[in-house]
Design an enzyme around this catalytic site. Structure first.
Site, mmCIF file in Angstrom:
data_model
loop_
_atom_site.group_PDB
_atom_site.id
_atom_site.type_symbol
_atom_site.label_atom_id
_atom_site.label_comp_id
_atom_site.label_asym_id
_atom_site.label_seq_id
_atom_site.Cartn_x
_atom_site.Cartn_y
_atom_site.Cartn_z
ATOM 1 N N PRO A 149 0.960 -1.309 0.003
ATOM 2 C CA PRO A 149 -0.003 -0.102 0.086
ATOM 3 C C PRO A 149 0.847 1.212 0.069
ATOM 4 O O PRO A 149 2.103 1.166 0.233
ATOM 5 C CB PRO A 149 -0.780 -0.163 1.392
ATOM 6 N N LYS A 174 4.735 -4.979 -6.474
ATOM 7 C CA LYS A 174 3.829 -4.102 -7.233
ATOM 8 C C LYS A 174 3.522 -3.028 -6.161
ATOM 9 O O LYS A 174 2.757 -3.274 -5.277
ATOM 10 C CB LYS A 174 2.397 -4.962 -7.898
ATOM 11 N N PRO A 175 4.066 -1.885 -6.285
ATOM 12 C CA PRO A 175 3.917 -0.998 -5.322
ATOM 13 C C PRO A 175 2.687 -0.254 -5.682
ATOM 14 O O PRO A 175 1.822 -0.389 -6.649
ATOM 15 C CB PRO A 175 5.194 0.287 -5.625
ATOM 16 N N SER A 176 2.244 0.719 -4.740
ATOM 17 C CA SER A 176 0.840 1.670 -4.917
ATOM 18 C C SER A 176 1.185 2.413 -5.779
ATOM 19 O O SER A 176 2.507 3.118 -5.849
ATOM 20 C CB SER A 176 0.549 2.264 -3.562
ATOM 21 N N GLU A 177 0.175 2.858 -6.932
ATOM 22 C CA GLU A 177 0.411 3.740 -7.803
ATOM 23 C C GLU A 177 0.476 5.302 -7.292
ATOM 24 O O GLU A 177 0.897 6.329 -7.917
ATOM 25 C CB GLU A 177 -0.888 3.780 -8.689
ATOM 26 N N SER A 227 -6.757 -2.463 1.308
ATOM 27 C CA SER A 227 -8.109 -2.655 1.824
ATOM 28 C C SER A 227 -8.825 -3.781 1.952
ATOM 29 O O SER A 227 -8.207 -4.663 1.065
ATOM 30 C CB SER A 227 -8.835 -1.397 0.997
ATOM 31 N N GLU A 248 -3.075 -8.702 4.923
ATOM 32 C CA GLU A 248 -2.935 -7.506 6.032
ATOM 33 C C GLU A 248 -3.983 -6.709 5.692
ATOM 34 O O GLU A 248 -3.526 -5.684 4.627
ATOM 35 C CB GLU A 248 -1.327 -7.449 6.285
ATOM 36 N N CYS A 282 -3.682 1.213 9.324
ATOM 37 C CA CYS A 282 -4.513 0.224 9.769
ATOM 38 C C CYS A 282 -4.612 -0.285 11.130
ATOM 39 O O CYS A 282 -5.757 -0.435 11.815
ATOM 40 C CB CYS A 282 -4.404 -1.175 8.794
ATOM 41 N N GLU A 379 -13.535 1.826 8.996
ATOM 42 C CA GLU A 379 -12.274 2.219 9.000
ATOM 43 C C GLU A 379 -12.229 3.505 8.175
ATOM 44 O O GLU A 379 -12.583 3.503 7.111
ATOM 45 C CB GLU A 379 -11.529 1.245 8.265
ATOM 46 N N LYS A 449 -10.238 -11.558 12.796
ATOM 47 C CA LYS A 449 -11.541 -11.568 12.008
ATOM 48 C C LYS A 449 -11.193 -10.937 10.722
ATOM 49 O O LYS A 449 -10.455 -11.431 9.829
ATOM 50 C CB LYS A 449 -12.075 -10.527 12.839
#
Length: 475
Positions: A149, A174-177, A227, A248, A282, A379, A449
């Protein structure tokens, strides 16, 4: 426009359909553009990782450990550049960016140490039946896809890359854009260290790139942090291949303050749990449970502490909290402010976007938030703290556990026996007692959970990239 994707030991331009615009959230302005990797380039990265796997897993454990220590050393050498880049692209205050860099260094050093112990982990297994012998062999799971993320890009990538390489796996990251630049350092370091081509591959892109990676039949495992919405899609992709996943995901964590707690210390722990990284964690302890006896003293001091936080551009000001990292997150938090007004919640501090350039919001505190409120249950991923009171220890435990998530919690009490007892009763993966959220590489990270599957960090993080084989022999 070029996009540095690191595939099979080479930097290549992207030829995907998407253009990635990288922003400075403190200004709300773009400062870089990248072309995403195409589906074909994702395939090339996976093929390269598959080709490199036999050689890498047969490297001696000490040789892999040496590479990992090299990553730690080179991160340290790039310290100022990487800290500044996180401040610019993430909006992190300097002290937070420094912690992230130090955590990444510690992660590579830790897993180098575990890698050095791997030869001793092939162990004999005692058998009750005579005439047979058995031994356990730990092997790398294979080619792994890592999707990370935007909130802690340098750290989250280290948490995945280091144990995967230590175990003998090869990697496609693959990193976040939103924050695609800082992880390029890992490819540059691999180049400098002479890591064999294909062992570490990096492909940048948006949803199309992530979907191409998570659905690729050349992977042996997926590890995703992000997410719940995207995590469920990743899990569906893994299910179609019957491949293992580590997820995660989100959290809606509680911080419980008992009435024997020092008020000033409690304020410090509460503020840190909701304002670090502008609440984009998170693990943010965004549900504050206050025992009746301390509430009237605590809330005014907490209100003042949040109002006095210095919010601004970390590159030009000395700040306690920076902006939200993306415009999308800024709009999402603004929508929750509107929901709070619609629900008639009592706002003690903040509750608004700041009228200045960039994606800034005010640190926010709501009082007496009911359990049916969206702000209590969902969240938000911003510096938005919802509080309510409780009378007894048993009530606090019930309220804290009444959540679809189960990532972390914090317990604040002068009665250590009670704090330990409450910690044991909470349905989460990690509990802090009378502390800020100090995360150590030796401990596990993950939740129960809806907060995910599996654990990262510690020996559990390494085990997630290992396959257990038993060899049984007739004597």
């Amino acid at each position: 426009m070029t996009s540095p994707h690191y595939i099979d030991g080479h930097w290549v331009e992207g030829n995907g359909a998407d253009c990635i615009t990288v922003h400075d959230p403190s200004l709300g302005e773009p400062f870089a553009e990248l072309r995403a990797a195409s589906v074909e380039q994702v395939d090339q990265a996976v093929v390269a990782a598959r080709r490199a796997l036999p050689g890498w897993k047969n490297h001696s454990a000490s040789a892999r450990a040496a590479y990992l220590r090299g990553f730690a050393e080179h991160l340290g050498q790039r310290r100022e550049a990487l800290i500044t880049l996180q401040m610019r692209n993430n909006g992190k205050p300097r002290h937070e960016a420094e912690v992230d860099l130090d955590d990444a260094v510690a992660t590579f050093n830790y897993y180098a140490g575990l890698a050095e112990q791997l030869p001793g982990r092939n162990a004999d297994v005692p058998l009750a039946a005579p005439g047979f012998s058995a031994r356990t062999r730990l092997e790398p799971v294979g080619v792994v896809g890592l999707i990370v993320p935007w909130n802690f890009p340098l750290v989250t990538s280290a948490w995945k890359i280091a144990p995967a390489l230590a175990a003998g796996c090869t990697v496609v990251l693959k990193p976040s854009e939103v924050t695609p630049l800082v992880e390029q350092a890992y490819g540059q370091i691999a180049d400098a260290l002479g890591v064999p081509p294909g062992v570490l591959n990096i492909v940048n892109g948006k949803a199309e790139t992530g979907a191409a990676l998570s659905s690729h039949d050349g992977l042996d495992k997926l590890s995703f942090t992000g997410s719940n919405t995207v995590g469920s899609l990743v899990m569906r992709s893994a299910a179609s291949q019957c491949r293992p996943v580590t997820l995660e995901l989100g959290g809606k964590s509680a911080i419980i303050v008992f009435d024997d707690c020092d008020v000033d210390q409690a304020v410090e722990w509460i503020v840190a749990g909701i304002s670090w990284n502008a609440g984009q964690m998170c693990s943010a302890t965004s549900r504050l449970l206050i025992q009746d006896g301390i509430a009237d003293a605590l809330l005014p001091r907490l209100q003042a502490a949040l109002e006095n936080l210095r919010v601004g551009n970390p590159l030009t000001e000395e700040v306690d909290m920076g902006p939200l990292t993306s415009q999308g997150q800024w709009l999402k938090v603004a929508a929750y402010f509107a929901t709070a007004r619609e629900e008639g919640l009592e706002c003690l501090a903040g509750g608004k976007n700041l009228d200045r350039p960039g994606w800034f919001v005010s640190p926010t505190l709501y009082a007496d938030v009911p359990a049916h409120s969206r702000l209590w249950a969902e969240e938000i991923f911003g510096p938005v703290l919802c509080s309510r009171r409780f009378a007894t220890e048993a009530e606090a435990i019930v309220l804290a556990n009444d959540s679809h998530f189960g990532l972390v919690a914090t317990v604040c009490s002068a009665d250590i026996e009670r704090a330990e007892r409450v910690a044991d009763a909470l349905e989460v993966g990690h509990v802090w007692i009378n502390s800020i959220q100090a995360v150590f590489v030796e401990t596990s990270w993950g939740g129960t959970k809806g907060s995910g599957i599996g654990r990262e960090l510690g020996p559990w993080g390494l085990a997630g990239y290992q396959s257990v084989k038993h060899v049984t022999r007739c004597l």
